[in-house]
Each structure stands twice: as C-alpha cells, then as structure tokens.
Motif scaffolding. Structure first.
Motif, short mmCIF file in Angstrom:
data_model
loop_
_atom_site.label_atom_id
_atom_site.label_comp_id
_atom_site.label_asym_id
_atom_site.label_seq_id
_atom_site.Cartn_x
_atom_site.Cartn_y
_atom_site.Cartn_z
N PHE A 176 0.84 -1.20 0.00
CA PHE A 176 0.00 0.00 0.00
C PHE A 176 0.87 1.25 0.00
O PHE A 176 2.03 1.23 0.43
N SER A 177 0.29 2.34 -0.44
CA SER A 177 0.88 3.66 -0.19
C SER A 177 0.10 4.28 0.96
O SER A 177 -1.08 3.98 1.16
N LEU A 178 0.77 5.14 1.73
CA LEU A 178 0.16 5.71 2.93
C LEU A 178 0.05 7.23 2.78
O LEU A 178 1.02 7.90 2.43
N SER A 179 -1.15 7.76 3.06
CA SER A 179 -1.36 9.20 3.01
C SER A 179 -2.49 9.56 3.97
O SER A 179 -3.61 9.06 3.85
N ASN A 180 -2.14 10.41 4.96
CA ASN A 180 -3.15 10.88 5.93
C ASN A 180 -3.93 9.73 6.56
O ASN A 180 -5.17 9.72 6.58
N LYS A 181 -3.18 8.72 7.05
CA LYS A 181 -3.76 7.57 7.75
C LYS A 181 -4.65 6.71 6.84
O LYS A 181 -5.45 5.90 7.33
N THR A 182 -4.49 6.90 5.53
CA THR A 182 -5.25 6.10 4.58
C THR A 182 -4.29 5.24 3.75
O THR A 182 -3.29 5.75 3.24
N LEU A 183 -4.60 3.97 3.66
CA LEU A 183 -3.81 3.06 2.84
C LEU A 183 -4.50 2.90 1.49
O LEU A 183 -5.72 2.78 1.42
N LYS A 184 -3.69 2.91 0.41
CA LYS A 184 -4.24 2.82 -0.93
C LYS A 184 -3.38 1.86 -1.76
O LYS A 184 -2.16 1.88 -1.67
N ALA A 185 -4.04 1.03 -2.57
CA ALA A 185 -3.30 0.08 -3.42
C ALA A 185 -4.09 -0.18 -4.70
O ALA A 185 -5.33 -0.21 -4.69
N GLN A 186 -3.37 -0.38 -5.79
CA GLN A 186 -3.96 -0.77 -7.05
C GLN A 186 -3.53 -2.19 -7.36
O GLN A 186 -2.36 -2.55 -7.18
N LEU A 187 -4.44 -3.02 -7.81
CA LEU A 187 -4.12 -4.42 -8.08
C LEU A 187 -3.49 -4.55 -9.46
O LEU A 187 -4.04 -4.07 -10.45
N THR A 188 -2.34 -5.20 -9.50
CA THR A 188 -1.62 -5.42 -10.75
C THR A 188 -1.17 -6.87 -10.82
O THR A 188 -1.26 -7.61 -9.83
N SER A 189 -0.67 -7.26 -11.96
CA SER A 189 -0.19 -8.64 -12.11
C SER A 189 1.02 -8.90 -11.21
O SER A 189 1.27 -10.04 -10.80
N SER A 190 1.77 -7.86 -10.90
CA SER A 190 2.99 -8.04 -10.10
C SER A 190 2.73 -8.17 -8.61
O SER A 190 3.60 -8.64 -7.87
N ASN A 191 1.54 -7.77 -8.15
CA ASN A 191 1.28 -7.88 -6.70
C ASN A 191 0.17 -8.87 -6.37
O ASN A 191 -0.36 -8.87 -5.26
N GLU A 192 -0.19 -9.71 -7.34
CA GLU A 192 -1.23 -10.70 -7.05
C GLU A 192 -0.81 -11.63 -5.93
O GLU A 192 -1.56 -11.88 -4.99
N ILE A 193 0.41 -12.17 -6.02
CA ILE A 193 1.00 -12.97 -4.95
C ILE A 193 2.29 -12.30 -4.52
O ILE A 193 3.20 -12.11 -5.34
#
Length: 282
Positions: A248-265
């Motif tokens: 995840f990326s972190l900003s103002n106590k919020t975690l955010k992530a985009q699903l890609t083929s590289s982070n499936e596992i």
C-alpha cells in the motif's frame, strides 16, 4: 509504517520452523563445532553427545576376491579422512565427546557413482562387469562393488586394479541445508477482494482500493491466515505482514493500493543456511 508493522506482528505472532534435507531436528545446529574435515553436531540439551558430519573423504580399495564361476570382484569404499586424525581424536578426548555413530547423509545423495571414464576403461579391458552400490556402515559413506568376469590375477584384472588405485573413479555428492526462514506467500488480491466485499475498502474511479489504517489492519488480521501464507503450525509471520502493508501507499492515515499482475501474490523467498557441501571424486 514500521511501527504499524511491529504492532501487527504483536497481534499475529511469527513462528519460524527449521527444516532440513537431512534429519537434523534433534541437533543444536547453532552450537555446532566446525573443523576442516568434520563438523560436530551436539544433540539438543547436550554439549558432549551428538553426531559428526564429515566434509572430506578418502578412497579405500579392498583386494580382489573370487566369487566362483569365473566371476571376481573388487570393492571401493569412501571413508572420512577425519577418522583417527589428530584434530578429530583431540576434540573427542579433550571434550569427552560421545559419538552417536550415525551417518547423516541425505537420501538424494550421489553415493559411490562409478565415473564414465572408469566404465569405459573396464570395457576397453574387455571385462564384462556389473556394479552394486552399498550404503556404508558408519563412518563409511558408501561402498561400490565391481563384479567382473576374468581369471585370477589376469592381465586385465591387474590393469583394472592399477587404474582404480591411481585414478579418480567414484564420486560422492550431497548438500545439507537448514531452513532459517520459510518462503512467505501472501495472496494480496484475495485479501483485498475479501476486505472490499466486507466494506472495509472502497474503490475509486482509478480502481485504487483504499481505507483507513486502523480498519484495514483490524479486519485483515481476521481473514483466513492461509491467505497470509500461514499453516496449521505457523501463524502470520512478520514478513507476511510487512509484504502486505508495504504493498500500500500511505497518506493521511489512509492506505491505498492498485491491483496489478505483479502484486497478485507477494513473495519472500526461503532463506537456507548451508551446513555442509560435499562434492568429490576419488
């Protein structure tokens, strides 16, 4: 983020188990004594009782014997060079070592394999032959018996014995490693989907999944541990939580992530420590 990872690891304790290609489960590997020709492995709970791993070997050739019917045989064995050496004897006597007298050799070891050059030599001598590998009785690693058809002390036999004595003809190869930490596999997409379906995460127009740190960490700790690579005997490890949170990326106590083929596992490879590596031809 580091404090968050540490906090999560208090919630989900890490259990790292040791494994090996040979059975070392009863030994205190961290207390082993290493010498040039051997390694002493004390059993757990004892400094003086244990087993030896041998790192160097020598070739021994027994005199040819008559098997009858025109068949004769010669046996080659591989024994540790450490046996009866000064360093070996002094270590045992000075420390009151009790040797369990067990050969610790993996089942997938190459034991007394006859070289192709030796096979060709026997053929060139006109001998019909068969070989038989025997697991060695302690401390021998193995023995190789070559049965061949000829007469006693024939020219071919004398040439064969001379060749076996003066050339490298049999090999011994094995490697023993200890698993320091197992591989970690985190099913990141599956965890995200579960959190999203349970309204822990939201999704924006750019297909980023996001949510508060507190909510994500709380609910992620309650999904199936299998998704974090846990097993029946291990909990969610520090490495698993670190992989998950760092995706995840972190900003103002919020975690955010985009699903890609590289982070499936998300994967952390296993870490293994080499205990002994024997690869010799004698």
């Amino acid at each position: 983020m580091k404090k968050l990872i540490a906090l999560c690891c208090v919630i989900c304790a890490s259990i790292i188990s040791l494994n090996s290609h040979a059975d070392l489960s009863g030994y205190a590997i961290d207390k082993r004594k290493i010498f040039s020709d051997f390694i002493f492995l004390p059993i757990k709970g004892s400094e003086k009782q244990g087993s030896f791993l041998y790192t160097r070997y020598k070739k021994n050739i027994l005199p040819a014997v008559n098997l009858g019917g025109g068949w004769r045989s010669v046996t080659l064995s591989l024994s540790p060079t450490a046996i009866d050496s000064t360093a070996y004897n002094q270590f045992i006597l000075s420390n009151g070592i009790v040797d369990n007298r067990k050969n610790i050799i993996p089942t997938d070891a190459t034991l007394c394999l006859l070289s192709n050059a030796a096979k060709q030599k026997i053929t060139d001598l006109g001998l019909i032959y068969v070989t038989n590998v025997l697991v060695g009785g302690y401390p021998k690693a193995c023995s190789l018996t070559i049965r061949y058809y000829t007469t006693s002390q024939s020219t071919q036999e004398l040439a064969l014995l001379d060749y076996l004595n003066t050339n490298n003809v049999i090999s011994l190869s094995f490697r023993i490693e200890e698993l320091v930490s197992p591989a970690v596999n985190v099913s990141f997409h599956d965890i995200i989907y579960e959190l999203y379906n349970n309204d822990v995460l939201q999704k924006d127009a750019m297909n980023y999944y996001y949510g508060s740190i507190a909510s994500i960490t709380y609910h992620a700790a309650n999904v199936s541990p299998i998704l974090f690579g846990a097993t029946d005997t291990t909990g969610i490890s520090f490495d698993a939580w670190e992989l998950f949170l760092n995706a995840f990326s972190l900003s103002n106590k919020t975690l955010k992530a985009q699903l890609t083929s590289s982070n499936e596992i998300l994967i952390v490879p296993a870490v293994e420590e080499e205990i002994v590596n024997v690869n010799t031809t004698l």
